[in-house]
Scaffold this motif. Sequence first.
Motif, short mmCIF file in Angstrom:
data_model
loop_
_atom_site.label_atom_id
_atom_site.label_comp_id
_atom_site.label_asym_id
_atom_site.label_seq_id
_atom_site.Cartn_x
_atom_site.Cartn_y
_atom_site.Cartn_z
N CYS A 1 21.61 -11.93 -4.01
CA CYS A 1 22.49 -13.10 -4.39
C CYS A 1 22.64 -13.35 -5.89
CB CYS A 1 21.88 -14.35 -3.62
SG CYS A 1 21.32 -14.45 -1.97
N SER A 2 22.87 -12.36 -6.54
CA SER A 2 22.83 -12.67 -8.21
C SER A 2 23.95 -11.52 -8.59
CB SER A 2 21.48 -12.42 -8.73
OG SER A 2 20.99 -11.30 -8.64
N PHE A 3 24.34 -11.75 -9.85
CA PHE A 3 25.16 -10.76 -10.42
C PHE A 3 24.59 -10.20 -11.74
CE2 PHE A 3 26.90 -14.88 -11.48
CZ PHE A 3 26.98 -14.85 -12.61
N ALA A 4 24.87 -9.07 -12.33
CA ALA A 4 24.40 -8.62 -13.69
C ALA A 4 25.21 -9.47 -14.77
CB ALA A 4 24.53 -7.25 -13.76
N ALA A 5 24.41 -9.99 -15.69
CA ALA A 5 24.99 -10.76 -16.85
C ALA A 5 24.40 -10.16 -18.19
CB ALA A 5 24.60 -12.20 -16.61
N GLY A 6 24.36 -8.81 -18.40
CA GLY A 6 24.10 -8.33 -19.58
C GLY A 6 22.45 -8.13 -19.48
N SER A 7 21.93 -8.19 -20.88
CA SER A 7 20.71 -7.92 -21.21
C SER A 7 20.01 -8.87 -22.27
CB SER A 7 20.48 -6.72 -21.61
OG SER A 7 20.85 -6.06 -22.58
N VAL A 8 18.83 -9.02 -21.97
CA VAL A 8 18.19 -9.84 -23.11
C VAL A 8 16.99 -9.25 -23.70
CG1 VAL A 8 16.98 -12.07 -23.70
CG2 VAL A 8 19.05 -11.97 -22.08
#
Length: 408
Positions: free
Chosen positions: A15-22
């Motif tokens: 239930c989530s989507f990738a949003a880059g990296s930290v």
Amino acid sequence: MNGLGGTGAQQSKDCSFAAGSVAGAPLRVSWFLVILFLSQLVDAINEHQLPLWVRITQVTVNELLLLFTVLCHEMGHGTMARRCGGTIAEVLLWPFGGICFTTRGPTQDPKQSLTNELYIVAAGPATHFPMSFAWVVLLGAYGAAVSHVVRPSSYLYLVPFGSPPPPCFNPGWEGCFHSYSGWLMYSFLARAIQLNVMLFLFNVFFPMYPMDGAKLIVCSLQLFCGASARCAAKVLLCTSIPLSVIFIGDALLSAMGRSFMGGRGGGLQPSIMAYMGIMCLSESYRIYRLFQEERLYTHPLFALARSDTTRVVDRHGATTRLNTSERDDPEAAAAPQVQFSEIRAFAGQGRSLGEVPSTAPYQNLGMPADSRAAWFHTGCRLKRMEDDQAQRNKTVRELEDERLVAKR
């Protein structure tokens, strides 16, 4: 929050989507967080007290401030996990805050593992101190730039549950903001300070597992108070379960108030609180099952529940062996109560120095004299055997010390 078990992991995958990296760690955002944000936007649009762009800006920037604060909190957990030899698998942002999925470094010492766990848990709330200080400095600098506005001192926003409201907005009054942009900027800086204070208090002083406060209590009880792992588990269950029930009950009352009192309620907020309470209750039940099965040592917070070695006493003496048991160590029994007796001077049955012990103490045993003598000599022989065994168990250093003392 440093993990919600299988529930958080499943949320992260499905239930989530990738949003880059930290900081080299993958960042994912839950779709439920997007739904909550859209719900808040709809509520803001339906209001008519402020211009539409002001309402949308308020909701958007407040959400960004919350996500930034939560992300710094979770990266505090992850950074400390890396310093302890672990890695960051990924970071999830969702309506309940965030989850930093981390691995632990290889260590064979359960106490060191628990110490590392304490460092990792405490690193998250510790990030709110530098963030609060930075926001207070920024608010003070902005307040000095708009010196014509009557405003409270910046540090007053650090006071929990009693922070002052932001300055007023009125183009026709001296001492108020004359533009929405200046008023919004001040409100956002004050909101950032209050957000850090409330998140710190909630994470540290709300002992509901898996909040940081519950983990801090469990680790501190075992490391600093000498409590056993099973005792710490009892404390955790006694605090987490009632608080989870309170969360669920408050959510149900909010929903009933919205339905029967005609109010708007809190939108999706009651549902989120109820869901969070149910998840925390399920995590507490999982620990309760481990407690009943005597397998608490499999949980990272209760690594001290099972020792790596065990002491075995057999006919060859006491030996230390590897603990191959798959259950927790038995809790130490309570120390027996000391029985005190009255002491009377010159009421004992002593003997002079050099006197050979007699069999007088054995005369009241109801047996013949020959049997009493045999029993007495058997006891003396056993005493000599014990002394010989103790002499053989002495180290070379102890024997050398006795030889030197005798020589002197």
